[in-house]
Design an enzyme around this catalytic site. Structure first.
Site, short mmCIF file in Angstrom:
data_model
loop_
_atom_site.label_atom_id
_atom_site.label_comp_id
_atom_site.label_asym_id
_atom_site.label_seq_id
_atom_site.Cartn_x
_atom_site.Cartn_y
_atom_site.Cartn_z
N SER A 196 -43.99 -5.26 12.21
CA SER A 196 -45.40 -5.58 12.01
C SER A 196 -45.64 -6.15 10.62
O SER A 196 -46.68 -6.72 10.35
CB SER A 196 -46.26 -4.33 12.20
N ASN B 56 -52.68 -7.75 11.92
CA ASN B 56 -52.70 -6.83 10.78
C ASN B 56 -53.36 -7.43 9.55
O ASN B 56 -53.91 -6.71 8.71
CB ASN B 56 -51.29 -6.34 10.46
#
Ligand code: CAA
Length: 313
Positions: free
Chosen positions: A122, A193
């Protein structure tokens, strides 16, 4: 470029989910883990998820027979050599650059030349991971979302080295898994994100400043914006340790306050309160059906820190 055999590295929360959706889409899947006990644990969670889907086949499209077929397409192994014939290998191991680079570098020597390598990271740079192999043009990011069997999105990430052919194959593979792929580039945090992390951190700062209680901030975002989970429920769900790690990588990259961890997040992680998985975070999960907001404990931490700063002035 035909993909038939899928390799998945890691059988934790994300790896088991990726293995499950790949097998559900008809691919033969081999999952690599360091120890058989992790394979057993991951496969048990796949079993649970398939059983849930099979309860409502009209909604999920998964009948008990199909669930059985899916299980039949999944194989666990502790030997890297068993991934030699895979057409795509998706990594979902611990978020640690050295561990990922070592894994990719070793598999580069084992996997067939045409195989695509992908990472589910991520926040770690895909470019840095690709550089540990001799196939950077065949390297992409495939970033899935938790819980993988339910979340529709996959971010497909290209680096400056990724070939058009491999990037397109990644997008097509995402579609075949029943996901909606979005194309993005290797900027830390990608799309989701980049926007989600500052929002979650701002919720913690708002709480530190006394804007509202944990439950009220959660309720406000759920009912006022239609989010399925409020920020604190989501933080506990993603894992406070995971979020804390992501903030480090993002702050390091951009040097902007919006990506910096608020003190409260750090305190919770240092105390081992990682959220749902450790039983405690912004909520206490002693009764999982009724998580209890931890306002009294957390307000204590915040006011103690304020008092001690005031006394030392
Ligand atoms: N497998 C199969 N079915 C499942 C399941 C699973 N793992 N988990 C839940 N379900 C089913 C439930 O049985 C239920 O089915 P019915 O409606 O048929 O009864 C349905 O899914 C909904 O589940 P719940 O009623 O338990 O809860 P919900 O309605 O709140 O939905 C949720 C759960 C989909 C997780 C929803 O709350 C949600 O979308 N939350 C936000 C999640 C999110 O934002 N994830 C991204 C996190 S960020 C990330 O992952 C990336 C990163 O890099 C940090």
């Amino acid at each position: 470029m035909t993909i038939q055999k899928v390799g998945v590295l890691g059988c934790g929360l994300m790896g088991s989910g990726i293995a499950q959706v790949s097998a559900s889409a008809g691919f033969d899947v081999t999952v690599l883990e360091a120890d058989q006990k992790f394979i057993d644990k991951g496969f048990a969670s796949i079993e649970k998820s398939l059983a849930k889907f099979a309860e409502k086949p009209e909604k999920s499209g998964i009948t008990p027979e199909k669930a059985k077929e899916v299980r039949g397409r999944l194989r666990g192994t502790t030997r890297r050599e068993d991934l030699a014939e895979c057409d795509i290998i998706i990594e979902a191991i611990i978020e640690n650059v050295a561990a990922k680079r070592e894994m990719f570098s070793a598999l580069d020597k084992i996997a067939r030349q045409g195989a695509i390598f992908a990472s589910n990271t991520s926040s770690i740079s895909i470019t840095e991971l690709a550089a540990s192999t001799r196939r950077p043009e065949r390297f992409i990011g495939l970033h899935f979302f938790n819980p993988v069997p339910l979340m529709k999105l996959v971010e497909v990430v290209r680096t400056i080295s990724t070939s058009d052919e491999v990037f397109d194959a990644g997008v097509e593979f995402g579609r075949k898994l029943g996901k909606v792929p979005v194309r993005t580039s290797d900027k830390t945090g990608f799309i989701v994100n980049r926007l989600l992390v500052p929002y979650l951190l701002d919720a913690i700062r708002a709480y530190e400043e006394g804007v509202g209680s944990i439950e009220d901030i959660d309720r406000a975002m759920q009912l006022g914006c239609g989010y399925p989970m409020g920020p604190f429920t989501l933080l506990d769900f993603v894992g406070l340790d995971t979020t804390y790690y992501i903030t480090h990588v993002m702050f390091e990259e951009f040097k902007e306050r919006r990506f910096a961890s608020p003190p409260l997040l750090k305190r919770l992680v240092l105390a081992g309160w990682f959220g749902k998985k450790s039983g405690k975070g912004f909520y206490d999960y002693s009764d999982p059906a009724k998580p209890a907001a931890q306002d009294s404990a957390l307000r204590g931490i915040i006011s103690e820190e304020r008092n001690s700063t005031a006394t030392h002035r």
